[in-house]
Design a protein around this motif. Sequence first.
Motif, PDB file in Angstrom:
ATOM      1  N   VAL A  39       0.808  -1.294  -0.045  1.00  0.00           N
ATOM      2  CA  VAL A  39       0.002   0.040   0.115  1.00  0.00           C
ATOM      3  C   VAL A  39       0.935   1.084  -0.002  1.00  0.00           C
ATOM      4  CG1 VAL A  39      -1.803   1.186   1.361  1.00  0.00           C
ATOM      5  CG2 VAL A  39      -1.773  -1.198   1.347  1.00  0.00           C
ATOM      6  N   THR A  40       0.826   1.874  -0.998  1.00  0.00           N
ATOM      7  CA  THR A  40       1.706   3.226  -1.208  1.00  0.00           C
ATOM      8  C   THR A  40       0.818   4.510  -0.721  1.00  0.00           C
ATOM      9  OG1 THR A  40       0.768   3.683  -3.371  1.00  0.00           O
ATOM     10  CG2 THR A  40       2.659   1.996  -3.368  1.00  0.00           C
ATOM     11  N   SER A  41       1.506   5.663  -0.689  1.00  0.00           N
ATOM     12  CA  SER A  41       0.931   6.914  -0.244  1.00  0.00           C
ATOM     13  C   SER A  41      -0.121   7.259  -1.227  1.00  0.00           C
ATOM     14  CB  SER A  41       2.252   7.801   0.038  1.00  0.00           C
ATOM     15  OG  SER A  41       2.744   8.124  -1.348  1.00  0.00           O
ATOM     16  N   SER A  42       0.197   6.954  -2.502  1.00  0.00           N
ATOM     17  CA  SER A  42      -0.856   7.404  -3.255  1.00  0.00           C
ATOM     18  C   SER A  42      -2.147   6.590  -3.029  1.00  0.00           C
ATOM     19  CB  SER A  42      -0.515   7.116  -4.764  1.00  0.00           C
ATOM     20  OG  SER A  42       0.181   5.928  -5.215  1.00  0.00           O
ATOM     21  N   LEU A  43      -2.077   5.211  -2.867  1.00  0.00           N
ATOM     22  CA  LEU A  43      -3.416   4.635  -2.397  1.00  0.00           C
ATOM     23  C   LEU A  43      -4.042   5.144  -1.188  1.00  0.00           C
ATOM     24  CD1 LEU A  43      -5.479   2.385  -3.185  1.00  0.00           C
ATOM     25  CD2 LEU A  43      -4.013   0.525  -1.836  1.00  0.00           C
ATOM     26  N   ILE A  44      -3.345   5.523  -0.267  1.00  0.00           N
ATOM     27  CA  ILE A  44      -3.748   5.910   1.058  1.00  0.00           C
ATOM     28  C   ILE A  44      -4.648   7.266   0.546  1.00  0.00           C
ATOM     29  CG2 ILE A  44      -2.977   7.250   3.327  1.00  0.00           C
ATOM     30  CD1 ILE A  44      -0.777   5.020   3.545  1.00  0.00           C
ATOM     31  N   PHE A  45      -3.711   8.082  -0.111  1.00  0.00           N
ATOM     32  CA  PHE A  45      -4.162   9.552  -0.579  1.00  0.00           C
ATOM     33  C   PHE A  45      -5.688   9.245  -1.186  1.00  0.00           C
ATOM     34  CE2 PHE A  45      -4.814  12.470  -3.886  1.00  0.00           C
ATOM     35  CZ  PHE A  45      -4.932  13.692  -3.230  1.00  0.00           C
ATOM     36  N   ILE A  46      -5.718   8.446  -2.140  1.00  0.00           N
ATOM     37  CA  ILE A  46      -7.023   8.145  -2.767  1.00  0.00           C
ATOM     38  C   ILE A  46      -8.167   7.578  -1.945  1.00  0.00           C
ATOM     39  CG2 ILE A  46      -7.781   6.526  -4.666  1.00  0.00           C
ATOM     40  CD1 ILE A  46      -5.194   6.473  -6.140  1.00  0.00           C
ATOM     41  N   VAL A  47      -7.782   6.710  -1.139  1.00  0.00           N
ATOM     42  CA  VAL A  47      -8.913   6.410  -0.229  1.00  0.00           C
ATOM     43  C   VAL A  47      -9.416   7.710   0.853  1.00  0.00           C
ATOM     44  CG1 VAL A  47      -9.340   4.941   1.921  1.00  0.00           C
ATOM     45  CG2 VAL A  47      -8.000   4.020  -0.260  1.00  0.00           C
ATOM     46  N   VAL A  48      -8.033   8.413   1.294  1.00  0.00           N
ATOM     47  CA  VAL A  48      -8.791   9.503   2.145  1.00  0.00           C
ATOM     48  C   VAL A  48      -9.630  10.490   1.344  1.00  0.00           C
ATOM     49  CG1 VAL A  48      -7.918  11.509   3.264  1.00  0.00           C
ATOM     50  CG2 VAL A  48      -6.705   8.999   3.807  1.00  0.00           C
ATOM     51  N   SER A  49      -9.334  10.882  -0.027  1.00  0.00           N
ATOM     52  CA  SER A  49      -9.954  11.524  -0.956  1.00  0.00           C
ATOM     53  C   SER A  49     -11.380  10.942  -1.320  1.00  0.00           C
ATOM     54  CB  SER A  49      -9.072  11.880  -2.282  1.00  0.00           C
ATOM     55  OG  SER A  49      -7.868  12.455  -2.205  1.00  0.00           O
ATOM     56  N   ALA A  50     -11.354   9.889  -1.461  1.00  0.00           N
ATOM     57  CA  ALA A  50     -12.852   9.103  -1.507  1.00  0.00           C
ATOM     58  C   ALA A  50     -13.878   9.291  -0.298  1.00  0.00           C
ATOM     59  CB  ALA A  50     -12.759   7.677  -2.184  1.00  0.00           C
ATOM     60  N   VAL A  51     -13.250   9.362   0.803  1.00  0.00           N
ATOM     61  CA  VAL A  51     -13.836   9.573   1.841  1.00  0.00           C
ATOM     62  C   VAL A  51     -14.364  10.925   2.084  1.00  0.00           C
ATOM     63  CG1 VAL A  51     -13.776   9.416   4.630  1.00  0.00           C
ATOM     64  CG2 VAL A  51     -13.056   7.252   3.103  1.00  0.00           C
ATOM     65  N   ILE A  52     -13.261  11.872   1.971  1.00  0.00           N
ATOM     66  CA  ILE A  52     -13.662  13.372   1.815  1.00  0.00           C
ATOM     67  C   ILE A  52     -14.614  13.665   0.859  1.00  0.00           C
ATOM     68  CG2 ILE A  52     -12.745  15.505   1.567  1.00  0.00           C
ATOM     69  CD1 ILE A  52     -10.037  14.684   2.747  1.00  0.00           C
ATOM     70  N   ALA A  53     -14.716  13.290  -0.378  1.00  0.00           N
ATOM     71  CA  ALA A  53     -15.570  13.392  -1.526  1.00  0.00           C
ATOM     72  C   ALA A  53     -16.899  13.118  -1.057  1.00  0.00           C
ATOM     73  CB  ALA A  53     -15.109  12.811  -2.691  1.00  0.00           C
ATOM     74  N   PHE A  54     -16.945  11.830  -0.208  1.00  0.00           N
ATOM     75  CA  PHE A  54     -18.279  11.299   0.315  1.00  0.00           C
ATOM     76  C   PHE A  54     -18.968  12.527   1.047  1.00  0.00           C
ATOM     77  CE2 PHE A  54     -20.953   8.875   3.011  1.00  0.00           C
ATOM     78  CZ  PHE A  54     -21.840   8.088   1.997  1.00  0.00           C
ATOM     79  N   PHE A  55     -18.447  12.932   1.918  1.00  0.00           N
ATOM     80  CA  PHE A  55     -18.834  13.928   2.958  1.00  0.00           C
ATOM     81  C   PHE A  55     -18.926  15.159   2.589  1.00  0.00           C
ATOM     82  CE2 PHE A  55     -17.595  10.055   5.494  1.00  0.00           C
ATOM     83  CZ  PHE A  55     -18.691   9.906   6.054  1.00  0.00           C
ATOM     84  N   ALA A  56     -18.026  15.646   1.603  1.00  0.00           N
ATOM     85  CA  ALA A  56     -17.813  17.057   1.499  1.00  0.00           C
ATOM     86  C   ALA A  56     -17.800  17.189   0.043  1.00  0.00           C
ATOM     87  CB  ALA A  56     -16.255  17.566   2.008  1.00  0.00           C
ATOM     88  N   GLY A  57     -17.985  16.367  -0.875  1.00  0.00           N
ATOM     89  CA  GLY A  57     -18.376  16.645  -2.161  1.00  0.00           C
ATOM     90  C   GLY A  57     -16.769  16.939  -2.921  1.00  0.00           C
ATOM     91  N   ARG A  58     -16.802  17.955  -3.900  1.00  0.00           N
ATOM     92  CA  ARG A  58     -15.683  17.998  -4.644  1.00  0.00           C
ATOM     93  C   ARG A  58     -14.431  18.939  -4.070  1.00  0.00           C
ATOM     94  NH1 ARG A  58     -15.445  15.240  -9.269  1.00  0.00           N
ATOM     95  NH2 ARG A  58     -17.494  14.725 -10.164  1.00  0.00           N
ATOM     96  N   VAL A  59     -14.466  19.184  -2.701  1.00  0.00           N
ATOM     97  CA  VAL A  59     -13.542  20.030  -2.048  1.00  0.00           C
ATOM     98  C   VAL A  59     -12.448  19.930  -2.371  1.00  0.00           C
ATOM     99  CG1 VAL A  59     -13.330  18.814   0.344  1.00  0.00           C
ATOM    100  CG2 VAL A  59     -13.334  21.459   0.193  1.00  0.00           C
ATOM    101  N   PHE A  60     -11.778  18.589  -2.586  1.00  0.00           N
ATOM    102  CA  PHE A  60     -10.717  18.504  -3.040  1.00  0.00           C
ATOM    103  C   PHE A  60     -10.385  18.917  -4.455  1.00  0.00           C
ATOM    104  CE2 PHE A  60      -7.430  15.821  -5.608  1.00  0.00           C
ATOM    105  CZ  PHE A  60      -6.480  16.036  -4.767  1.00  0.00           C
ATOM    106  N   CYS A  61     -11.063  18.674  -5.332  1.00  0.00           N
ATOM    107  CA  CYS A  61     -10.986  19.032  -6.603  1.00  0.00           C
ATOM    108  C   CYS A  61     -10.812  20.659  -6.792  1.00  0.00           C
ATOM    109  CB  CYS A  61     -12.006  18.643  -7.545  1.00  0.00           C
ATOM    110  SG  CYS A  61     -12.312  16.780  -7.682  1.00  0.00           S
ATOM    111  N   GLY A  62     -11.613  21.369  -6.067  1.00  0.00           N
ATOM    112  CA  GLY A  62     -11.604  22.775  -6.143  1.00  0.00           C
ATOM    113  C   GLY A  62     -10.606  23.500  -5.339  1.00  0.00           C
ATOM    114  N   TRP A  63     -10.152  22.937  -4.239  1.00  0.00           N
ATOM    115  CA  TRP A  63      -9.490  23.879  -3.321  1.00  0.00           C
ATOM    116  C   TRP A  63      -8.039  23.072  -3.166  1.00  0.00           C
ATOM    117  CZ3 TRP A  63     -10.517  27.599   0.256  1.00  0.00           C
ATOM    118  CH2 TRP A  63     -11.977  28.173   0.281  1.00  0.00           C
ATOM    119  N   ILE A  64      -7.755  21.666  -3.433  1.00  0.00           N
ATOM    120  CA  ILE A  64      -6.562  21.255  -3.090  1.00  0.00           C
ATOM    121  C   ILE A  64      -5.794  20.503  -4.183  1.00  0.00           C
ATOM    122  CG2 ILE A  64      -5.330  19.493  -1.718  1.00  0.00           C
ATOM    123  CD1 ILE A  64      -7.786  19.671   0.150  1.00  0.00           C
ATOM    124  N   CYS A  65      -6.577  20.134  -5.403  1.00  0.00           N
ATOM    125  CA  CYS A  65      -5.829  19.233  -6.577  1.00  0.00           C
ATOM    126  C   CYS A  65      -4.834  20.122  -7.211  1.00  0.00           C
ATOM    127  CB  CYS A  65      -6.951  18.857  -7.162  1.00  0.00           C
ATOM    128  SG  CYS A  65      -6.235  17.733  -8.884  1.00  0.00           S
TER     129      CYS A  65
END
Length: 165
Positions: A39-65
Amino acid sequence: MKRQNLRKALMVIFILSLPVTMFYLSPLLTLQGALKGIVTSSLIFIVVSAVIAFFAGRVFCGWICPGGAVQEALFPANDSRVLGEKFNLIKYGIAAVWLMTLVVFFVMAGGILSIKPLYGIEGGFSLGTPKSYLMFYVAMGAMVTLSLLLGRRSFCHYGCMLAPL
């Protein structure tokens, strides 16, 4: 207005940090690790991003990506809307193939054998080898080219594997 200024300032920071953080976001590095059961950092990141997206929508896409920020910086060059919704299905196909490949690779490796956040990231920096520079320029070139040719955030619409999440 203050909120948009903060968002844009954060996006500039994330664009500037991209040479350091690129592999922490890499779906290819995730597959390389999965082949070895890692399990790499990128997989951890993808899982965390998916959880955030589930609760906060596209906040990652618009603010962090950082990729989204690069494309947004190109809005003055081409701010046209991308093609219709049916073409958005491309990203779902890419994500489905990637996810199936990830599962197959972990099964072939005998499951999850270890967690190594710095796997494939020499010294903690993404751009540590000539090969990594080539990968960086190819990824940036793809984002810039798509944005200039097709319009606003076209890589997000057609190529991002996180977008379906």
